[in-house]
Design a protein around this motif. Structure first.
Motif, PDB file in Angstrom:
ATOM      1  N   ARG A 131     -34.113  47.586   3.336  1.00 15.36           N
ATOM      2  CA  ARG A 131     -34.689  48.927   3.429  1.00 15.36           C
ATOM      3  C   ARG A 131     -36.174  48.780   3.742  1.00 15.36           C
ATOM      4  O   ARG A 131     -36.909  48.093   3.046  1.00 15.36           O
ATOM      5  CB  ARG A 131     -34.516  49.691   2.124  1.00 15.36           C
ATOM      6  N   VAL A 132     -36.605  49.426   4.815  1.00 15.08           N
ATOM      7  CA  VAL A 132     -38.013  49.415   5.192  1.00 15.08           C
ATOM      8  C   VAL A 132     -38.475  50.866   5.306  1.00 15.08           C
ATOM      9  O   VAL A 132     -37.999  51.618   6.155  1.00 15.08           O
ATOM     10  CB  VAL A 132     -38.246  48.680   6.534  1.00 15.08           C
TER      11      VAL A 132
ATOM     12  N   GLY B 148     -21.294  55.695   7.709  1.00 15.35           N
ATOM     13  CA  GLY B 148     -20.897  54.588   8.582  1.00 15.35           C
ATOM     14  C   GLY B 148     -20.026  54.991   9.749  1.00 15.35           C
ATOM     15  O   GLY B 148     -19.930  54.264  10.736  1.00 15.35           O
ATOM     16  N   ALA B 149     -19.412  56.181   9.678  1.00 15.08           N
ATOM     17  CA  ALA B 149     -18.571  56.680  10.775  1.00 15.08           C
ATOM     18  C   ALA B 149     -19.349  57.613  11.698  1.00 15.08           C
ATOM     19  O   ALA B 149     -18.783  58.165  12.635  1.00 15.08           O
ATOM     20  CB  ALA B 149     -17.356  57.403  10.207  1.00 15.08           C
ATOM     21  N   GLY B 150     -20.643  57.797  11.411  1.00 14.13           N
ATOM     22  CA  GLY B 150     -21.462  58.679  12.240  1.00 14.13           C
ATOM     23  C   GLY B 150     -21.371  60.142  11.857  1.00 14.13           C
ATOM     24  O   GLY B 150     -21.858  61.009  12.578  1.00 14.13           O
ATOM     25  N   GLU B 151     -20.784  60.431  10.705  1.00 16.35           N
ATOM     26  CA  GLU B 151     -20.660  61.808  10.231  1.00 16.35           C
ATOM     27  C   GLU B 151     -21.874  62.174   9.365  1.00 16.35           C
ATOM     28  O   GLU B 151     -22.379  61.341   8.620  1.00 16.35           O
ATOM     29  CB  GLU B 151     -19.376  61.979   9.403  1.00 16.35           C
ATOM     30  N   ARG B 152     -22.302  63.426   9.462  1.00 14.46           N
ATOM     31  CA  ARG B 152     -23.424  63.894   8.649  1.00 14.46           C
ATOM     32  C   ARG B 152     -23.094  63.786   7.165  1.00 14.46           C
ATOM     33  O   ARG B 152     -22.040  64.210   6.722  1.00 14.46           O
ATOM     34  CB  ARG B 152     -23.745  65.349   8.963  1.00 14.46           C
ATOM     35  N   SER B 153     -24.038  63.251   6.410  1.00 17.94           N
ATOM     36  CA  SER B 153     -23.883  63.185   4.954  1.00 17.94           C
ATOM     37  C   SER B 153     -24.659  64.314   4.300  1.00 17.94           C
ATOM     38  O   SER B 153     -24.129  65.077   3.526  1.00 17.94           O
ATOM     39  CB  SER B 153     -24.373  61.844   4.412  1.00 17.94           C
ATOM     40  N   SER B 154     -25.946  64.405   4.622  1.00 12.29           N
ATOM     41  CA  SER B 154     -26.784  65.442   4.033  1.00 12.29           C
ATOM     42  C   SER B 154     -28.045  65.615   4.878  1.00 12.29           C
ATOM     43  O   SER B 154     -28.432  64.732   5.641  1.00 12.29           O
ATOM     44  CB  SER B 154     -27.161  65.074   2.598  1.00 12.29           C
ATOM     45  N   GLU B 155     -28.673  66.771   4.711  1.00 14.02           N
ATOM     46  CA  GLU B 155     -29.932  67.020   5.414  1.00 14.02           C
ATOM     47  C   GLU B 155     -31.071  66.460   4.575  1.00 14.02           C
ATOM     48  O   GLU B 155     -31.077  66.598   3.348  1.00 14.02           O
ATOM     49  CB  GLU B 155     -30.137  68.519   5.636  1.00 14.02           C
TER      50      GLU B 155
ATOM     51  N   LYS C  98     -31.116  59.319   0.215  1.00 17.69           N
ATOM     52  CA  LYS C  98     -29.913  58.508   0.356  1.00 17.69           C
ATOM     53  C   LYS C  98     -30.233  57.432   1.387  1.00 17.69           C
ATOM     54  O   LYS C  98     -30.694  57.737   2.482  1.00 17.69           O
ATOM     55  CB  LYS C  98     -28.752  59.370   0.844  1.00 17.69           C
ATOM     56  N   PHE C  99     -30.059  56.182   1.042  1.00 23.20           N
ATOM     57  CA  PHE C  99     -30.396  55.098   1.958  1.00 23.20           C
ATOM     58  C   PHE C  99     -29.296  54.892   2.988  1.00 23.20           C
ATOM     59  O   PHE C  99     -28.124  54.742   2.650  1.00 23.20           O
ATOM     60  CB  PHE C  99     -30.662  53.798   1.202  1.00 23.20           C
ATOM     61  N   THR C 100     -29.679  54.911   4.238  1.00 22.91           N
ATOM     62  CA  THR C 100     -28.772  54.714   5.355  1.00 22.91           C
ATOM     63  C   THR C 100     -29.588  54.246   6.558  1.00 22.91           C
ATOM     64  O   THR C 100     -30.745  54.615   6.687  1.00 22.91           O
ATOM     65  CB  THR C 100     -28.014  56.009   5.702  1.00 22.91           C
ATOM     66  N   PRO C 101     -29.019  53.460   7.432  1.00 18.34           N
ATOM     67  CA  PRO C 101     -29.744  53.068   8.638  1.00 18.34           C
ATOM     68  C   PRO C 101     -29.546  54.068   9.784  1.00 18.34           C
ATOM     69  O   PRO C 101     -30.110  53.890  10.853  1.00 18.34           O
ATOM     70  CB  PRO C 101     -29.136  51.707   8.990  1.00 18.34           C
ATOM     71  N   TRP C 102     -28.737  55.129   9.553  1.00 17.18           N
ATOM     72  CA  TRP C 102     -28.397  56.048  10.645  1.00 17.18           C
ATOM     73  C   TRP C 102     -28.871  57.464  10.328  1.00 17.18           C
ATOM     74  O   TRP C 102     -28.653  57.980   9.223  1.00 17.18           O
ATOM     75  CB  TRP C 102     -26.889  56.069  10.858  1.00 17.18           C
ATOM     76  N   PHE C 103     -29.451  58.103  11.334  1.00 21.86           N
ATOM     77  CA  PHE C 103     -29.964  59.465  11.203  1.00 21.86           C
ATOM     78  C   PHE C 103     -29.648  60.267  12.458  1.00 21.86           C
ATOM     79  O   PHE C 103     -29.525  59.708  13.546  1.00 21.86           O
ATOM     80  CB  PHE C 103     -31.491  59.448  10.999  1.00 21.86           C
TER      81      PHE C 103
END
Length: 68
Positions: free
Chosen positions: A7-8, A28-35, A58-63
């Motif tokens: 995490r950076v 991980g499937a490219g679906e929105r989790s939260s704003e 929420k830690f994720t590498p995708w936005f």
């Protein structure tokens, strides 16, 4: 094998005349989790400054970025 990620924390500036920016975390499937909470998306002159990978997110590498 597994992928090791670190995490950076980052501040990203986007130049845009849009009146609104919404940033969503993706799973991980490219679906929105939260704003992303509005405290992490700041309107600055000429665009937006977005604080990613901050404590309290929420830690994720995708936005996903949505400009209106």
């Amino acid at each position: 094998g597994p992928t090791w990620m670190e995490r950076v924390e980052v501040f990203l500036t986007l130049r845009s005349p849009a009146s609104r920016l919404m940033v969503y975390t993706l799973d991980g499937a490219g679906e929105r989790s939260s704003e992303l909470d509005t405290r992490f998306v700041e309107r600055v002159e000429g665009g937006y400054r977005v604080h990613l990978q901050a404590d309290g997110q929420k830690f994720t590498p995708w936005f996903e970025f949505v400009l209106e």
